[in-house]
Design an enzyme around this catalytic site. Structure first.
Site, PDB file in Angstrom:
ATOM      1  N   LYS A  11       0.839  -1.205   0.000  1.00 27.71           N
ATOM      2  CA  LYS A  11       0.000   0.000   0.000  1.00 27.71           C
ATOM      3  C   LYS A  11       0.878   1.261   0.000  1.00 27.71           C
ATOM      4  CE  LYS A  11      -3.875  -2.258   2.402  1.00 27.71           C
ATOM      5  NZ  LYS A  11      -4.709  -2.202   3.629  1.00 27.71           N
ATOM      6  N   TYR A  51     -12.354  -2.261  -3.088  1.00 32.00           N
ATOM      7  CA  TYR A  51     -12.875  -2.353  -1.717  1.00 32.00           C
ATOM      8  C   TYR A  51     -14.404  -2.327  -1.678  1.00 32.00           C
ATOM      9  CZ  TYR A  51      -8.230  -2.002   0.436  1.00 32.00           C
ATOM     10  OH  TYR A  51      -6.939  -2.246   0.866  1.00 32.00           O
ATOM     11  N   ASN A 114      -1.717  -0.048   7.343  1.00 36.93           N
ATOM     12  CA  ASN A 114      -1.215  -1.393   7.655  1.00 36.93           C
ATOM     13  C   ASN A 114      -0.388  -2.044   6.529  1.00 36.93           C
ATOM     14  OD1 ASN A 114      -3.378  -1.961   6.020  1.00 36.93           O
ATOM     15  ND2 ASN A 114      -4.466  -3.242   7.486  1.00 36.93           N
ATOM     16  N   HIS A 117      -1.799  -5.507   1.497  1.00 40.47           N
ATOM     17  CA  HIS A 117      -3.096  -6.130   1.246  1.00 40.47           C
ATOM     18  C   HIS A 117      -2.861  -7.539   0.720  1.00 40.47           C
ATOM     19  CE1 HIS A 117      -7.160  -6.846  -0.281  1.00 40.47           C
ATOM     20  NE2 HIS A 117      -6.543  -7.406  -1.315  1.00 40.47           N
ATOM     21  N   GLU A 128      -9.826  -9.784  -7.566  1.00 42.05           N
ATOM     22  CA  GLU A 128      -8.818  -8.729  -7.402  1.00 42.05           C
ATOM     23  C   GLU A 128      -7.729  -8.838  -8.471  1.00 42.05           C
ATOM     24  OE1 GLU A 128      -7.734  -9.256  -3.283  1.00 42.05           O
ATOM     25  OE2 GLU A 128      -9.644  -8.432  -2.581  1.00 42.05           O
TER      26      GLU A 128
END
Ligand code: IDP
Ligand code: MG
Length: 152
Positions: A11, A51, A114, A117, A128
């Site tokens: 990310k 998402y 975080n 992914h 995805e």
């Protein structure tokens, strides 16, 4: 043996913090094979589609701003039980709960920052991967260590 493909992404915070090599290195050393990889800057449309399951949740808007805030590194990773293995290497969604030794447990403190992914199921992985990659961008090849990595 259940060879799977999963979608992994470093990310924007991971890219900014210089953790791309760390993430890729951990996956490679584990024996997982990178079969596609690219850097891209996700736009709002792709972010919302990626998402979509979180649409309407309180963290949805901050999540979309986060994931579109800078370039990301997107990958398709292949290996035996790759979906489960990658999820276990990432650690829990909330890094405060993630075990040391996991990527989130070693490099993050906040759920909204975080670092990585990874797809959570075969259905998510398929969806995805196809959002981020064309078939022609995914490569089928043998790694030279496969003979020693795999039991059969
Ligand atoms: P996952 O990334 O471990 O699969 P999900 O529940 O699918 O976790 O959530 C997607 C992403 O949305 C998380 O990785 C995190 O960046 C963000 N997120 C999830 N829950 C929260 C929250 O409560 N606050 C802020 N961000 C959140
Ligand atoms: Mg998820």
């Amino acid at each position: 043996m259940a060879r799977e493909r999963t979608f992994v992404m470093v990310k924007p915070d991971g890219v900014q913090r210089g953790l791309v090599g760390e993430v890729v290195g951990r996956l490679e050393r584990r024996g997982l094979k990178i079969v596609a990889m690219k850097m891209l800057w996700i736009d709002r449309d792709l972010a919302e589609r990626h998402y979509q399951e979180h649409t309407g949740k309180p963290f949805f808007e901050p999540l979309i701003s986060y994931i579109t805030s800078g370039p990301v590194v997107a990958m398709v990773v292949e290996g035996d039980s790759a979906i489960k293995v990658v999820r276990s290497m990432l650690g829990k969604t909330d890094p405060k709960e993630a075990s040391p030794g996991t990527i989130r447990g070693d490099f993050a403190l906040f759920t909204g920052r975080n670092v990585v992914h990874g797809s959570d199921s075969p259905e998510s992985a398929k969806r995805e991967i196809s959002l981020f990659f064309d078939e022609g961008e995914i490569f089928d090849y043998r790694r030279i260590d496969e003979e020693w990595l795999y039991e059969d």
